[in-house]
Design a protein around this motif. Sequence first.
Motif, PDB file in Angstrom:
ATOM      1  N   LEU A  84       0.716  -4.495  -3.238  1.00 41.04           N
ATOM      2  CA  LEU A  84       1.351  -3.970  -2.033  1.00 41.04           C
ATOM      3  C   LEU A  84       1.774  -5.126  -1.129  1.00 41.04           C
ATOM      4  CD1 LEU A  84      -0.213  -1.401  -3.040  1.00 41.04           C
ATOM      5  CD2 LEU A  84      -0.403  -0.768  -0.622  1.00 41.04           C
ATOM      6  N   THR A  85       2.990  -5.032  -0.627  1.00 41.98           N
ATOM      7  CA  THR A  85       3.523  -6.054   0.264  1.00 41.98           C
ATOM      8  C   THR A  85       3.960  -5.403   1.562  1.00 41.98           C
ATOM      9  OG1 THR A  85       4.346  -7.291  -1.648  1.00 41.98           O
ATOM     10  CG2 THR A  85       5.214  -7.894   0.510  1.00 41.98           C
ATOM     11  N   ASP A  86       3.522  -5.964   2.681  1.00 42.26           N
ATOM     12  CA  ASP A  86       3.985  -5.510   3.993  1.00 42.26           C
ATOM     13  C   ASP A  86       4.092  -6.721   4.918  1.00 42.26           C
ATOM     14  OD1 ASP A  86       1.408  -6.152   4.698  1.00 42.26           O
ATOM     15  OD2 ASP A  86       0.728  -4.088   4.901  1.00 42.26           O
ATOM     16  N   ASP A  87       4.223  -6.477   6.213  1.00 43.90           N
ATOM     17  CA  ASP A  87       4.395  -7.586   7.158  1.00 43.90           C
ATOM     18  C   ASP A  87       3.177  -8.501   7.213  1.00 43.90           C
ATOM     19  OD1 ASP A  87       6.872  -6.610   7.738  1.00 43.90           O
ATOM     20  OD2 ASP A  87       6.221  -5.477   9.519  1.00 43.90           O
ATOM     21  N   GLU A  88       2.027  -8.008   6.780  1.00 45.66           N
ATOM     22  CA  GLU A  88       0.805  -8.811   6.823  1.00 45.66           C
ATOM     23  C   GLU A  88       0.596  -9.639   5.561  1.00 45.66           C
ATOM     24  OE1 GLU A  88      -2.411  -6.198   7.608  1.00 45.66           O
ATOM     25  OE2 GLU A  88      -1.659  -5.555   9.573  1.00 45.66           O
ATOM     26  N   GLY A  89       1.403  -9.432   4.544  1.00 46.75           N
ATOM     27  CA  GLY A  89       1.259 -10.197   3.311  1.00 46.75           C
ATOM     28  C   GLY A  89       1.159  -9.315   2.076  1.00 46.75           C
ATOM     29  N   ASP A 149      -5.550   6.498  -4.222  1.00 46.80           N
ATOM     30  CA  ASP A 149      -6.455   5.428  -3.798  1.00 46.80           C
ATOM     31  C   ASP A 149      -6.520   5.399  -2.280  1.00 46.80           C
ATOM     32  OD1 ASP A 149      -7.244   2.557  -3.080  1.00 46.80           O
ATOM     33  OD2 ASP A 149      -7.579   2.608  -5.238  1.00 46.80           O
ATOM     34  N   ALA A 150      -7.723   5.562  -1.737  1.00 43.05           N
ATOM     35  CA  ALA A 150      -7.902   5.623  -0.282  1.00 43.05           C
ATOM     36  C   ALA A 150      -7.521   4.313   0.392  1.00 43.05           C
ATOM     37  CB  ALA A 150      -9.350   5.989   0.038  1.00 43.05           C
ATOM     38  N   GLN A 183      -3.796   1.441   4.127  1.00 41.92           N
ATOM     39  CA  GLN A 183      -2.820   0.391   4.440  1.00 41.92           C
ATOM     40  C   GLN A 183      -1.493   1.007   4.870  1.00 41.92           C
ATOM     41  OE1 GLN A 183      -2.652  -2.833   1.686  1.00 41.92           O
ATOM     42  NE2 GLN A 183      -0.710  -3.618   2.467  1.00 41.92           N
ATOM     43  N   LEU A 184      -1.121   2.134   4.260  1.00 40.97           N
ATOM     44  CA  LEU A 184       0.098   2.817   4.687  1.00 40.97           C
ATOM     45  C   LEU A 184      -0.020   3.284   6.132  1.00 40.97           C
ATOM     46  CD1 LEU A 184       0.967   5.001   1.558  1.00 40.97           C
ATOM     47  CD2 LEU A 184       2.085   2.904   2.313  1.00 40.97           C
ATOM     48  N   ALA A 185      -1.198   3.757   6.498  1.00 39.79           N
ATOM     49  CA  ALA A 185      -1.400   4.220   7.875  1.00 39.79           C
ATOM     50  C   ALA A 185      -1.278   3.071   8.867  1.00 39.79           C
ATOM     51  CB  ALA A 185      -2.768   4.884   7.993  1.00 39.79           C
ATOM     52  N   ARG A 186      -1.732   1.880   8.484  1.00 38.44           N
ATOM     53  CA  ARG A 186      -1.637   0.724   9.388  1.00 38.44           C
ATOM     54  C   ARG A 186      -0.204   0.223   9.502  1.00 38.44           C
ATOM     55  NH1 ARG A 186      -6.378  -0.733   6.532  1.00 38.44           N
ATOM     56  NH2 ARG A 186      -5.169  -2.200   5.255  1.00 38.44           N
ATOM     57  N   ALA A 187       0.546   0.307   8.400  1.00 37.60           N
ATOM     58  CA  ALA A 187       1.927  -0.203   8.400  1.00 37.60           C
ATOM     59  C   ALA A 187       2.864   0.922   8.843  1.00 37.60           C
ATOM     60  CB  ALA A 187       2.302  -0.718   7.018  1.00 37.60           C
ATOM     61  N   VAL A 209       7.136   4.030  -0.861  1.00 33.36           N
ATOM     62  CA  VAL A 209       6.043   4.983  -1.015  1.00 33.36           C
ATOM     63  C   VAL A 209       6.122   6.059   0.051  1.00 33.36           C
ATOM     64  CG1 VAL A 209       4.489   3.295  -2.065  1.00 33.36           C
ATOM     65  CG2 VAL A 209       4.512   3.562   0.409  1.00 33.36           C
ATOM     66  N   ASP A 210       5.574   7.233  -0.294  1.00 29.19           N
ATOM     67  CA  ASP A 210       5.327   8.267   0.695  1.00 29.19           C
ATOM     68  C   ASP A 210       4.124   9.079   0.263  1.00 29.19           C
ATOM     69  OD1 ASP A 210       6.367  11.001  -0.565  1.00 29.19           O
ATOM     70  OD2 ASP A 210       7.771   9.407  -1.117  1.00 29.19           O
ATOM     71  N   VAL A 211       3.404   9.602   1.232  1.00 30.41           N
ATOM     72  CA  VAL A 211       2.198  10.377   0.975  1.00 30.41           C
ATOM     73  C   VAL A 211       2.589  11.836   0.761  1.00 30.41           C
ATOM     74  CG1 VAL A 211      -0.040  11.097   1.873  1.00 30.41           C
ATOM     75  CG2 VAL A 211       0.815   8.792   2.336  1.00 30.41           C
ATOM     76  N   ILE A 212       2.056  12.430  -0.322  1.00 30.91           N
ATOM     77  CA  ILE A 212       2.318  13.840  -0.605  1.00 30.91           C
ATOM     78  C   ILE A 212       1.386  14.687   0.246  1.00 30.91           C
ATOM     79  CG2 ILE A 212       2.323  15.619  -2.382  1.00 30.91           C
ATOM     80  CD1 ILE A 212       2.803  13.488  -4.442  1.00 30.91           C
ATOM     81  N   THR A 213       1.940  15.557   1.048  1.00 29.29           N
ATOM     82  CA  THR A 213       1.152  16.401   1.940  1.00 29.29           C
ATOM     83  C   THR A 213       1.287  17.861   1.529  1.00 29.29           C
ATOM     84  OG1 THR A 213       3.031  16.541   3.460  1.00 29.29           O
ATOM     85  CG2 THR A 213       1.423  14.775   3.840  1.00 29.29           C
TER      86      THR A 213
END
Length: 352
Positions: free
Chosen positions: A262-267, A286-287, A292-296, A315-319
């Motif tokens: 996983l890559t985001d602004d934090e690395g 995977d929790a 990490q998605l919630a933080r980004a 990515v997107d979370v299935i709800t």
Amino acid sequence: MARRSSIRRLVRSAWVRLAHGVRTRTLPVLLVFAGLSGIMLLLARGAAEYGRTLAMELGAEFLGALVVIFALTPIVRRSQQGRVREHRHLDFSWYTDRVMTATASVRILHTFSRLFSPPYSQRFFSAAAGLIRRGGRVEVLLMHPDSVAAVLRTTELAGRRDVSQESRRNLQTLEAFRQSLDENFRARFEIRLYTASASVQMYQWDDRLLASFLPLGKLSGDHSQLEVSTVSPLGSFVTERADELWDGGMALTEYWLTSVTLTDDEGRRQYACRFLDIGDRHYLADARVIAQLARAQNGSVRVEFRQCPGTVHGVDVITEGDPDLASVRQRFLEKYGQSETVFIRLNPFPPA
């Protein structure tokens, strides 16, 4: 006379056991005992006493044993290697008996196997554990449940069995048994998955095997089985095919977990995640990734993973309410034998 007969039987038995255990040292053994035979015959020459007569008879027995062990036995063994014995069907209890007496290895190649389900599984796993503790190996090669080959084989069976579902059940059972082994023994119990069309099944123990081709419309276990030596022409053909599938197969650990970056602004971060492949769609469970998605919150997360090298995914979370959720939950339960509520869907970006 009775004493002489008893001594003769003991000598024959000792010779046979000795020759079986020292095949790699045949020539030295032959020379030693040939010398002993010659000495005994010389001692008994021209004498009528019991001791010398006994020595002469023992010398003759030694010579006879040499002929049987080093001349006739290899001829008989070679003739047996090419012999084919036909079984009307695959008797799993009979095969398990052979696993119990195996000394080196057991190998199984099949799409899926009823051997790993009741009423056969408990006894087979007990026999396999015994072989592993004796220093032997057990290798199982099954059809990947998510492969095209599994779909085709299900079609060939005309709906009698769903190969994908049966293979998933087998894999859960095999993994549970592997986890039950002492950590020092697990390396000697290995499972791999193949994706090609095998066309043949194999149940091997040491230097013998049962082979059958996959028939149309019925399970191969209900079909005739050919018992042959692994060095016979048929045995060599089957084991070579098994070796090819094994070398190109996927380790079971890769079926349970996939490597994800996983890559985001934090690395960049790497995880080993549970996952699903459904057609050309991919899902993670995977929790840690969800956290990490919630933080980004800016949606900057990008995913790369082993199944699609060189492709970057959003990515997107299935709800609740998502049309994919019910089928993904069901497939996850079939694969892992556990339920999960939240999933991540991977959406590939088009090539740059």
